[in-house]
Write a protein that holds these residues in place. Structure first.
Motif, PDB file in Angstrom:
ATOM      1  N   UNK A   1     -32.408 -77.436 -12.423  1.00  0.00           N
ATOM      2  CA  UNK A   1     -33.198 -77.260 -13.177  1.00  0.00           C
ATOM      3  C   UNK A   1     -32.638 -76.694 -14.612  1.00  0.00           C
ATOM      4  N   UNK A   2     -31.834 -75.758 -14.620  1.00  0.00           N
ATOM      5  CA  UNK A   2     -31.197 -75.166 -15.708  1.00  0.00           C
ATOM      6  C   UNK A   2     -29.535 -75.037 -15.510  1.00  0.00           C
ATOM      7  N   UNK A   3     -28.912 -75.404 -16.470  1.00  0.00           N
ATOM      8  CA  UNK A   3     -27.490 -75.400 -16.525  1.00  0.00           C
ATOM      9  C   UNK A   3     -26.862 -74.077 -16.307  1.00  0.00           C
ATOM     10  N   UNK A   4     -27.376 -73.171 -16.850  1.00  0.00           N
ATOM     11  CA  UNK A   4     -26.830 -71.745 -16.962  1.00  0.00           C
ATOM     12  C   UNK A   4     -27.783 -70.696 -16.430  1.00  0.00           C
ATOM     13  N   UNK A   5     -27.047 -69.535 -16.206  1.00  0.00           N
ATOM     14  CA  UNK A   5     -27.917 -68.432 -15.719  1.00  0.00           C
ATOM     15  C   UNK A   5     -29.041 -68.217 -16.748  1.00  0.00           C
ATOM     16  N   UNK A   6     -30.142 -67.938 -16.255  1.00  0.00           N
ATOM     17  CA  UNK A   6     -31.330 -67.579 -16.912  1.00  0.00           C
ATOM     18  C   UNK A   6     -32.036 -66.274 -16.479  1.00  0.00           C
ATOM     19  N   UNK A   7     -32.628 -65.669 -17.257  1.00  0.00           N
ATOM     20  CA  UNK A   7     -33.377 -64.462 -16.948  1.00  0.00           C
ATOM     21  C   UNK A   7     -35.166 -64.816 -16.712  1.00  0.00           C
ATOM     22  N   UNK A   8     -35.734 -64.204 -15.792  1.00  0.00           N
ATOM     23  CA  UNK A   8     -37.114 -64.613 -15.679  1.00  0.00           C
ATOM     24  C   UNK A   8     -37.855 -63.496 -15.235  1.00  0.00           C
ATOM     25  N   UNK A   9     -39.368 -63.132 -15.339  1.00  0.00           N
ATOM     26  CA  UNK A   9     -40.249 -62.198 -15.006  1.00  0.00           C
ATOM     27  C   UNK A   9     -40.876 -62.642 -13.696  1.00  0.00           C
ATOM     28  N   UNK A  10     -40.948 -61.840 -12.557  1.00  0.00           N
ATOM     29  CA  UNK A  10     -41.575 -62.559 -11.186  1.00  0.00           C
ATOM     30  C   UNK A  10     -42.861 -62.491 -11.553  1.00  0.00           C
ATOM     31  N   UNK A  11     -43.740 -63.568 -11.334  1.00  0.00           N
ATOM     32  CA  UNK A  11     -45.155 -63.765 -11.594  1.00  0.00           C
ATOM     33  C   UNK A  11     -45.734 -63.527 -10.315  1.00  0.00           C
ATOM     34  N   UNK A  12     -44.922 -64.331  -9.482  1.00  0.00           N
ATOM     35  CA  UNK A  12     -45.768 -64.596  -7.703  1.00  0.00           C
ATOM     36  C   UNK A  12     -44.861 -64.593  -6.895  1.00  0.00           C
TER      37      UNK A  12
END
Length: 89
Positions: free
Chosen positions: A19-30
């Protein structure tokens, strides 16, 4: 990364080739059994279209997490019914 090492609200870095070509940052929602729902908060500019198509949310396997940046919390226990709080007759 293991499920027990990730808490709700943690900020994590992840890599998902599909889904994403590079490393990304995200916040855990569930959290689920083997995966987590993330709100995508930071990404490579070339992934802007991908993030938008995902509505800035993605479900990732815990194995895709490359680093936990912390900031989360343990889930609060659900309140138990208490007889003292029941209505008077």
């Amino acid at each position: 990364m293991k499920k027990d090492e990730i808490r709700l609200g943690d900020t994590v870095r992840a890599k998902v080739k599909e889904d994403m070509e590079h490393v990304f940052t995200g916040k855990v929602q569930k959290k689920y059994e083997n995966s987590a729902l993330l709100e995508i908060t930071d990404y490579d500019p070339s992934d802007k279209q991908n993030a938008a198509e995902l509505n800035f949310k993605i479900v990732i396997n815990f194995k895709a997490v490359t680093k936990n940046l912390g900031g989360g919390h343990d889930p609060e226990p659900e309140p138990q019914p208490d007889e003292a709080q029941s209505p008077q007759k």
